[in-house]
Structure formats: structure tokens, C-alpha cells
Design a protein around this motif. Structure first.
Motif, mmCIF file in Angstrom:
data_model
loop_
_atom_site.group_PDB
_atom_site.id
_atom_site.type_symbol
_atom_site.label_atom_id
_atom_site.label_comp_id
_atom_site.label_asym_id
_atom_site.label_seq_id
_atom_site.Cartn_x
_atom_site.Cartn_y
_atom_site.Cartn_z
ATOM 1 N N SER A 52 1.081 -11.290 3.684
ATOM 2 C CA SER A 52 1.751 -10.245 4.449
ATOM 3 C C SER A 52 1.356 -8.899 3.861
ATOM 4 O O SER A 52 1.091 -8.776 2.667
ATOM 5 C CB SER A 52 3.271 -10.425 4.382
ATOM 6 N N LEU A 53 1.349 -7.884 4.711
ATOM 7 C CA LEU A 53 0.899 -6.551 4.309
ATOM 8 C C LEU A 53 1.967 -5.530 4.672
ATOM 9 O O LEU A 53 2.476 -5.527 5.804
ATOM 10 C CB LEU A 53 -0.412 -6.218 5.028
ATOM 11 N N LEU A 54 2.285 -4.660 3.716
ATOM 12 C CA LEU A 54 3.263 -3.597 3.938
ATOM 13 C C LEU A 54 2.640 -2.282 3.505
ATOM 14 O O LEU A 54 2.155 -2.161 2.386
ATOM 15 C CB LEU A 54 4.538 -3.897 3.142
ATOM 16 N N GLY A 55 2.650 -1.308 4.406
ATOM 17 C CA GLY A 55 2.054 -0.012 4.090
ATOM 18 C C GLY A 55 2.989 1.129 4.433
ATOM 19 O O GLY A 55 3.575 1.157 5.529
ATOM 20 N N LEU A 56 3.127 2.075 3.509
ATOM 21 C CA LEU A 56 3.957 3.259 3.693
ATOM 22 C C LEU A 56 3.077 4.469 3.943
ATOM 23 O O LEU A 56 2.127 4.720 3.195
ATOM 24 C CB LEU A 56 4.804 3.491 2.436
ATOM 25 N N SER A 57 3.390 5.227 4.994
ATOM 26 C CA SER A 57 2.744 6.509 5.247
ATOM 27 C C SER A 57 1.214 6.348 5.276
ATOM 28 O O SER A 57 0.693 5.626 6.121
ATOM 29 C CB SER A 57 3.199 7.528 4.200
ATOM 30 N N MET A 58 0.483 6.982 4.363
ATOM 31 C CA MET A 58 -0.967 6.797 4.309
ATOM 32 C C MET A 58 -1.330 5.324 4.249
ATOM 33 O O MET A 58 -2.256 4.863 4.925
ATOM 34 C CB MET A 58 -1.548 7.531 3.105
ATOM 35 N N GLY A 59 -0.600 4.567 3.436
ATOM 36 C CA GLY A 59 -0.840 3.131 3.346
ATOM 37 C C GLY A 59 -0.562 2.425 4.658
ATOM 38 O O GLY A 59 -1.196 1.411 4.979
ATOM 39 N N GLY A 60 0.388 2.960 5.441
ATOM 40 C CA GLY A 60 0.650 2.399 6.758
ATOM 41 C C GLY A 60 -0.489 2.632 7.730
ATOM 42 O O GLY A 60 -0.805 1.767 8.557
ATOM 43 N N LEU B 106 0.846 -1.192 0.000
ATOM 44 C CA LEU B 106 0.000 0.000 0.000
ATOM 45 C C LEU B 106 0.883 1.245 0.000
ATOM 46 O O LEU B 106 1.678 1.454 0.925
ATOM 47 C CB LEU B 106 -0.913 0.015 1.231
ATOM 48 N N HIS B 107 0.742 2.084 -1.011
ATOM 49 C CA HIS B 107 1.573 3.264 -1.190
ATOM 50 C C HIS B 107 1.141 4.403 -0.278
ATOM 51 O O HIS B 107 0.129 4.343 0.420
ATOM 52 C CB HIS B 107 1.507 3.722 -2.653
ATOM 53 N N GLY B 108 1.925 5.496 -0.334
ATOM 54 C CA GLY B 108 1.642 6.675 0.462
ATOM 55 C C GLY B 108 0.755 7.682 -0.244
ATOM 56 O O GLY B 108 0.237 7.447 -1.346
ATOM 57 N N PHE B 109 0.623 8.865 0.369
ATOM 58 C CA PHE B 109 -0.351 9.882 -0.044
ATOM 59 C C PHE B 109 -0.153 10.360 -1.477
ATOM 60 O O PHE B 109 -1.118 10.590 -2.194
ATOM 61 C CB PHE B 109 -0.275 11.064 0.930
ATOM 62 N N GLN C 100 -4.516 2.755 -4.479
ATOM 63 C CA GLN C 100 -5.630 3.035 -3.577
ATOM 64 C C GLN C 100 -6.544 4.106 -4.177
ATOM 65 O O GLN C 100 -6.180 4.812 -5.114
ATOM 66 C CB GLN C 100 -5.088 3.465 -2.216
ATOM 67 N N ARG C 101 -7.731 4.199 -3.639
ATOM 68 C CA ARG C 101 -8.736 5.101 -4.218
ATOM 69 C C ARG C 101 -8.179 6.517 -4.399
ATOM 70 O O ARG C 101 -7.494 7.064 -3.540
ATOM 71 C CB ARG C 101 -10.017 5.129 -3.378
ATOM 72 N N GLY C 102 -8.467 7.060 -5.595
ATOM 73 C CA GLY C 102 -8.021 8.402 -5.905
ATOM 74 C C GLY C 102 -6.598 8.521 -6.382
ATOM 75 O O GLY C 102 -6.126 9.630 -6.648
ATOM 76 N N HIS C 103 -5.893 7.400 -6.528
ATOM 77 C CA HIS C 103 -4.473 7.436 -6.872
ATOM 78 C C HIS C 103 -4.182 6.578 -8.094
ATOM 79 O O HIS C 103 -4.858 5.583 -8.346
ATOM 80 C CB HIS C 103 -3.639 6.919 -5.700
ATOM 81 N N GLY C 104 -3.119 6.953 -8.813
ATOM 82 C CA GLY C 104 -2.680 6.149 -9.949
ATOM 83 C C GLY C 104 -3.776 6.005 -10.986
ATOM 84 O O GLY C 104 -4.364 6.977 -11.450
ATOM 85 N N GLU C 105 -4.074 4.766 -11.335
ATOM 86 C CA GLU C 105 -5.088 4.474 -12.342
ATOM 87 C C GLU C 105 -6.416 4.038 -11.732
ATOM 88 O O GLU C 105 -7.316 3.599 -12.449
ATOM 89 C CB GLU C 105 -4.562 3.400 -13.294
ATOM 90 N N THR C 106 -6.535 4.174 -10.422
ATOM 91 C CA THR C 106 -7.796 3.858 -9.749
ATOM 92 C C THR C 106 -8.722 5.069 -9.792
ATOM 93 O O THR C 106 -8.267 6.220 -9.836
ATOM 94 C CB THR C 106 -7.512 3.418 -8.301
ATOM 95 N N ALA D 168 -8.901 16.643 -5.386
ATOM 96 C CA ALA D 168 -9.559 16.883 -4.101
ATOM 97 C C ALA D 168 -8.617 16.616 -2.936
ATOM 98 O O ALA D 168 -8.709 17.255 -1.877
ATOM 99 C CB ALA D 168 -10.804 16.008 -3.977
ATOM 100 N N LEU D 169 -7.693 15.681 -3.126
ATOM 101 C CA LEU D 169 -6.744 15.374 -2.065
ATOM 102 C C LEU D 169 -5.711 16.476 -1.874
ATOM 103 O O LEU D 169 -5.013 16.511 -0.857
ATOM 104 C CB LEU D 169 -6.036 14.049 -2.375
ATOM 105 N N ARG D 170 -5.597 17.379 -2.856
ATOM 106 C CA ARG D 170 -4.667 18.509 -2.757
ATOM 107 C C ARG D 170 -5.368 19.762 -2.255
ATOM 108 O O ARG D 170 -4.729 20.787 -2.037
ATOM 109 C CB ARG D 170 -4.036 18.791 -4.118
ATOM 110 N N SER D 171 -6.679 19.689 -2.079
ATOM 111 C CA SER D 171 -7.464 20.869 -1.717
ATOM 112 C C SER D 171 -7.547 21.035 -0.196
ATOM 113 O O SER D 171 -7.802 20.075 0.530
ATOM 114 C CB SER D 171 -8.884 20.742 -2.279
ATOM 115 N N PRO D 172 -7.355 22.253 0.300
ATOM 116 C CA PRO D 172 -7.472 22.483 1.747
ATOM 117 C C PRO D 172 -8.888 22.311 2.263
ATOM 118 O O PRO D 172 -9.093 22.232 3.474
ATOM 119 C CB PRO D 172 -6.996 23.936 1.909
ATOM 120 N N THR D 173 -9.870 22.242 1.377
ATOM 121 C CA THR D 173 -11.262 22.066 1.814
ATOM 122 C C THR D 173 -11.646 20.605 2.004
ATOM 123 O O THR D 173 -12.712 20.316 2.530
ATOM 124 C CB THR D 173 -12.229 22.712 0.807
ATOM 125 N N THR D 174 -10.788 19.687 1.557
ATOM 126 C CA THR D 174 -11.076 18.261 1.730
ATOM 127 C C THR D 174 -10.605 17.821 3.110
ATOM 128 O O THR D 174 -9.422 17.914 3.433
ATOM 129 C CB THR D 174 -10.382 17.419 0.645
#
Length: 281
Positions: free
Chosen positions: A101-109, A37-40, A65-71, A198-204
Motif C-alpha cells: 500500500s502507498l500513502l503520500g502527503l502533499s508533494m508525496g501525494g 511519501l512525505h511532503g515538500f 525523497q530526493r533532496g530531502h532528509g538524509e537523501t 534549490a527547492l527554496r529558490s524561486p529560480t528552480t
């Protein structure tokens, strides 16, 4: 890095969204699964070098993850940690994963912590990379400022130059690969980051609940590794120490010459630390 014939890009519909993931076949018969699982600001392709290196022992699944990459992009209010943990539940069920096994970085963590705290029977090991229930405020502000400051670019080279200025630590070819797969075109011919605006917006509003995260940590029931970059401005030594005390039997490792983005900053050190824990070698 060269494209590996052992990897497939797949799409799956879950919980009303189209998800993309990379499926790395193992070079070992009957190998267990490893989910990444990747980060933000990351994406499934952030893991390409690491995933390829782990195929001698695992089938590796790297999820956008939702909102990222090709998702697909979700409504702005549906980017909470619980939403992403529910996505992981659906992913494990859809692929009929029995033991992983599960590995998560930052947000994914954070997602990995919440998921593991639910004690899913399929989970066998957990790696939490440079994140905790509480994060250093100055580091969080650095990330927020960075994703809003450089939003569109005239070229891929310009985007890479901005990324390099913000973080000069990673090996150059490794960094370029990450940036190139982080970009998409805009209608005016420029380039922007390949995750929901939306993830870059201060209103989210993305709610953080440290108490709930600590409860999740205390409820984890599988062997767990906590990794911190020695130069991290996100995971403090004090929070990392508390995590190791809170998660039963947790192991702690530090990766040298790395800030928060450990797999990017120090790929060889990160591989050595995680491989030793995951494989017992």
C-alpha cells in the motif's frame, strides 16, 4: 517520542543518488508493506509516530525523497514529479516489494498519483493526503513564502519557535520531534532546514501539469482514499470532489481540526482515518 528498536535506518543507491529510508519491522508475521511519501518540507522521520502505530499490521517503509532528509541532492531541474515517481519504481524493484500500500502527503501525494496512474502490478491500495491535480493558489503561495522567509536560525529552539508561529495547531511534542529532525548545521554554526536549498529558490522550476495529473487519477486501478484537512488551504472541496468522481471507487474522508499538514496537525485523527481504510477495520 522514544526510539523504537524495530526500526532501522538504511541507505540505498538508486538512479545516481544515495537514498535514505526507515524500515519499520512489523509485529505481525508475514505482514504486507506500507510505503510512506512525505511532503515538500518533510522527511522520513516526519512519519515516526504514524509508522510505529501501523507496525501491528504492516512493515512500514518511509523514504526520504530526493533532496530531502538524509537523501542526496539532485540537479535543480531533476525535482519533477516524474523524477520522484521513477525513484519509487526503482525503490520497489530494489527492495523486491511484491505487494504494498502507498500513502503520500502533499508533494508525496502527487508522486503517489503519478505512480499509481501507471498501474504498477505491485500496488494494492493508495492514500492521497491533502493534494490534488489543482491546488489553491493562496495556499501554494503561503508555502513558497514560508520556506523562503525563515531559512537559517541561531538555535533549534529558534527554529521551533518559527515553525510554531507559522502553525500552532500540532501537539507540541509531536511538532518538536518533526522540527528537530528537519534541521542540519551550517558551516557558521547556525541551523537550516534539511532539504536542498534549490527547492527554496524561486529560480528552480518545478513543472505542474494538472491535465496529466487528472489523467493519472482516471487511470488509478486500486482502492483509493482521498483525505482532506477541514481547514486546508491547498486542496479545495471542489477539487477533492472531482478526484472522488474521477478515481474509480474512491473513498473520501475529512480530518477535523487540521490544515494542510494533516499527519502533523491532527495525528490521532489522521491515524484513525487511514487505519480504517487501509485495514478495513
Amino acid at each position: 517520542m522514544q526510539e523504537d528498536s524495530m526500526v532501522r535506518d538504511e541507505l540505498i543507491e538508486m538512479r545516481g543518488l544515495r537514498f535514505h529510508y526507515r524500515d519499520w519491522a512489523s509485529r505481525r508475521d508475514g505482514a504486507p508493506d506500507l510505503v510512506l511519501l512525505h511532503g515538500f518540507t518533510g522527511h522520513a522521520r516526519s512519519w515516526d509516530a504514524f509508522a510505529q502505530a501501523m507496525t501491528d499490521r504492516y512493515r512500514v517503509l518511509a523514504l526520504d525523497q530526493r533532496g530531502h532528509g538524509e537523501t542526496g541532492w539532485a540537479p535543480p531541474e531533476r525535482y519533477q514529479t516524474s523524477d520522484m515517481a521513477d525513484d519509487l519504481v526503482a525503490f520497489v524493484k530494489a527492495l523486491d516489494i511484491k505487494h504494498f500500500s502507498l500513502l503520500g502527503l502533499s508533494m508525496g501525494g502527487m508522486v503517489a498519483m503519478e505512480y499509481a496512474g501507471r498501474r504498477p502490478p505491485e500496488l494494492s491500495r493508495l492514500v492521497i493526503v491533502d493534494i490534488g491535480p489543482e491546488i489553491v493558489a493562496s495556499g501554494a503561495e503561503r508555502i513558497r513564502t514560508g520556506v523562503r522567509a525563515d531559512d537559517t536560525f541561531a538555535s533549534r529552539d529558534a527554529a521551533f519557535a518559527a515553525a510554531r508561529k507559522a502553525n500552532p495547531r500540532p501537539p507540541i511534542a509531536h511538532h518538536r520531534h518533526r522540527v528537530d529532525y528537519s534541521l542540519m548545521r551550517t558551516e557558521d554554526g547556525r541551523w537550516t532546514w534539511r532539504y536542498d536549498r534549490a527547492l527554496r529558490s524561486p529560480t528552480t522550476l518545478r513543472v505542474r501539469n494538472p491535465d496529466a495529473a487528472w489523467t493519472s487519477c482516471a487511470n488509478i486501478a486500486v482502492p483509493t482514499q482521498v483525505i482532506r484537512g477541514d481547514l486546508s488551504d491547498i486542496l479545495s472541496p471542489e477539487t477533492a470532489a472531482r478526484m472522488v468522481e474521477t478515481i474509480p471507487g474512491a473513498k473520501f474522508d475529512i480530518v477535523k481540526d487540521s490544515g494542510h499538514s494533516i499527519p502533523l496537525d491532527a495525528p490521532e485523527g489522521f491515524l484513525a482515518a487511514t487505519r480504517a481504510f487501509l485495514t478495513g477495520e
